[in-house]
Enzyme design. Sequence first.
Site, PDB file in Angstrom:
ATOM      1  N   THR A 199       0.876  -1.172   0.000  1.00  0.00           N
ATOM      2  CA  THR A 199       0.000   0.000   0.000  1.00  0.00           C
ATOM      3  C   THR A 199       0.907   1.214   0.000  1.00  0.00           C
ATOM      4  O   THR A 199       2.093   1.081   0.282  1.00  0.00           O
ATOM      5  CB  THR A 199      -0.847  -0.010   1.308  1.00  0.00           C
ATOM      6  OG1 THR A 199      -1.624  -1.185   1.350  1.00  0.00           O
ATOM      7  CG2 THR A 199      -1.752   1.187   1.440  1.00  0.00           C
ATOM      8  N   ARG A 227     -13.683  -7.420  -2.755  1.00  0.00           N
ATOM      9  CA  ARG A 227     -13.145  -7.149  -1.411  1.00  0.00           C
ATOM     10  C   ARG A 227     -12.612  -5.714  -1.344  1.00  0.00           C
ATOM     11  O   ARG A 227     -11.856  -5.272  -2.205  1.00  0.00           O
ATOM     12  CB  ARG A 227     -12.027  -8.135  -1.104  1.00  0.00           C
ATOM     13  CG  ARG A 227     -11.326  -7.931   0.258  1.00  0.00           C
ATOM     14  CD  ARG A 227     -10.018  -7.193   0.122  1.00  0.00           C
ATOM     15  NE  ARG A 227      -9.190  -7.272   1.333  1.00  0.00           N
ATOM     16  CZ  ARG A 227      -8.097  -6.555   1.530  1.00  0.00           C
ATOM     17  NH1 ARG A 227      -7.687  -5.704   0.608  1.00  0.00           N
ATOM     18  NH2 ARG A 227      -7.396  -6.674   2.632  1.00  0.00           N
ATOM     19  N   VAL A 228     -13.030  -4.964  -0.336  1.00  0.00           N
ATOM     20  CA  VAL A 228     -12.445  -3.646  -0.064  1.00  0.00           C
ATOM     21  C   VAL A 228     -11.684  -3.761   1.252  1.00  0.00           C
ATOM     22  O   VAL A 228     -12.237  -4.274   2.241  1.00  0.00           O
ATOM     23  CB  VAL A 228     -13.518  -2.542   0.013  1.00  0.00           C
ATOM     24  CG1 VAL A 228     -12.903  -1.214   0.442  1.00  0.00           C
ATOM     25  CG2 VAL A 228     -14.214  -2.391  -1.330  1.00  0.00           C
ATOM     26  N   GLY A 229     -10.454  -3.321   1.255  1.00  0.00           N
ATOM     27  CA  GLY A 229      -9.638  -3.410   2.471  1.00  0.00           C
ATOM     28  C   GLY A 229      -9.646  -2.119   3.261  1.00  0.00           C
ATOM     29  O   GLY A 229     -10.467  -1.225   3.034  1.00  0.00           O
ATOM     30  N   GLY A 253      -5.235  -5.624   5.755  1.00  0.00           N
ATOM     31  CA  GLY A 253      -6.299  -4.663   6.032  1.00  0.00           C
ATOM     32  C   GLY A 253      -7.380  -5.187   6.948  1.00  0.00           C
ATOM     33  O   GLY A 253      -7.925  -4.429   7.759  1.00  0.00           O
TER      34      GLY A 253
HETATM   35  N1  GLY Z   1      -3.671  -2.620   3.547  1.00  0.00           N
HETATM   36  C1  GLY Z   1      -4.003  -2.973   2.239  1.00  0.00           C
HETATM   37  C2  GLY Z   1      -5.102  -3.941   2.161  1.00  0.00           C
HETATM   38  O1  GLY Z   1      -5.204  -4.827   2.995  1.00  0.00           O
HETATM   39  O2  GLY Z   1      -5.876  -3.849   1.251  1.00  0.00           O
END
Ligand code: GLY
Length: 344
Positions: A199, A227-229, A253
Amino acid sequence: MADTPVSRRSFLGAAGAALAGAALAPGHAVAAPYVLRRSPSRLCAVASSNGLRGVAKAVDMMTQGADTLDAGVAGVKIQELDPTDQSVGYGGLPNADGVVQLDASCMHGPTKRAGAVGALEGIKTPSEIVQLVMKYTNHIMLVGRDAQRFATSYGYPIEDLLTPASREAWLHWRANMSATDNYIDVPGSEKLVKTTTGTCPMMLVNQAGDVSSIVTTSGLSWKVPGRVGDSGIVGAGQYTDNDVGAAGSTGLGECNMLVCGGFSVVDNMRRGMHPKDACLATLKRVMAMIPARWVAPNGRPTFQLQYYAVNKAGVYGAAAMTASPFAVCDEKGARTEDCAVLFS
Ligand code: GLY
């Protein structure tokens, strides 16, 4: 120069609501908000280690008077447009279907506004889109196809974000998923790209003590489509309180979302913690909050998670589950330093 809490008069002005809340709840101890002020503030940008060029760019822009969020967008955009950074934007590793889905969010301290996108496809620079959501809508978060339509309405082209290298990594992952499917395994593990959670978050403070934060990612590689993190979630992947400072994260995340980590780190700083200690305290909270499947028999996490923070005075810090570098730029220039660690 030591950090100093504001005078009682300023404190009352800044935290009247909190005190009013305390008055309504007799018997409940409420930690005193601790608003740092130093005049002038020390200009600083802190980021994940892949943001080294970005923090240099952002500090350069802030030195010339740029807004903290404008500087942050310009900083993280370097990684979004870099095809060799497989954790962010163009060239990011795709989901299980081979589609690159991007998450991003931002907060602008002076105006107390935020923007976010989740599962955005085909747009190279989600950092710019979250700033548009923040500036030009009454909303905070747009997702999926409609986030893409929002971006194209501002003239952004829909592009193929999958580079040859990212496609090859995905094809190898798919081939080696199962020994019993009809894809022939790629022999040798050297060609396999491990699941990544990279990230690019960046937290910024300028000479006036104004604070912003931004984070952008292609998220967990090979994730379940849709999926949204944490990076898409304001309060998890990043958070800013212009009276206190800002924090952001990289790593798994899901574990960060369970503690609203960005908010938690900033709230720890509000209670007077140094940014590094604020990050460590939130990592401890993560270990207390996660389901057993993410904890090894020896009590250590089976994942990496990092927090990065800067307070309003320009004092920075970072902490990670295990050893990890981070990027920072201030009057000493851009460099990487080591995060404090919860598990050595
Ligand atoms: N921190 C990035 C994710 O898990 O999407």
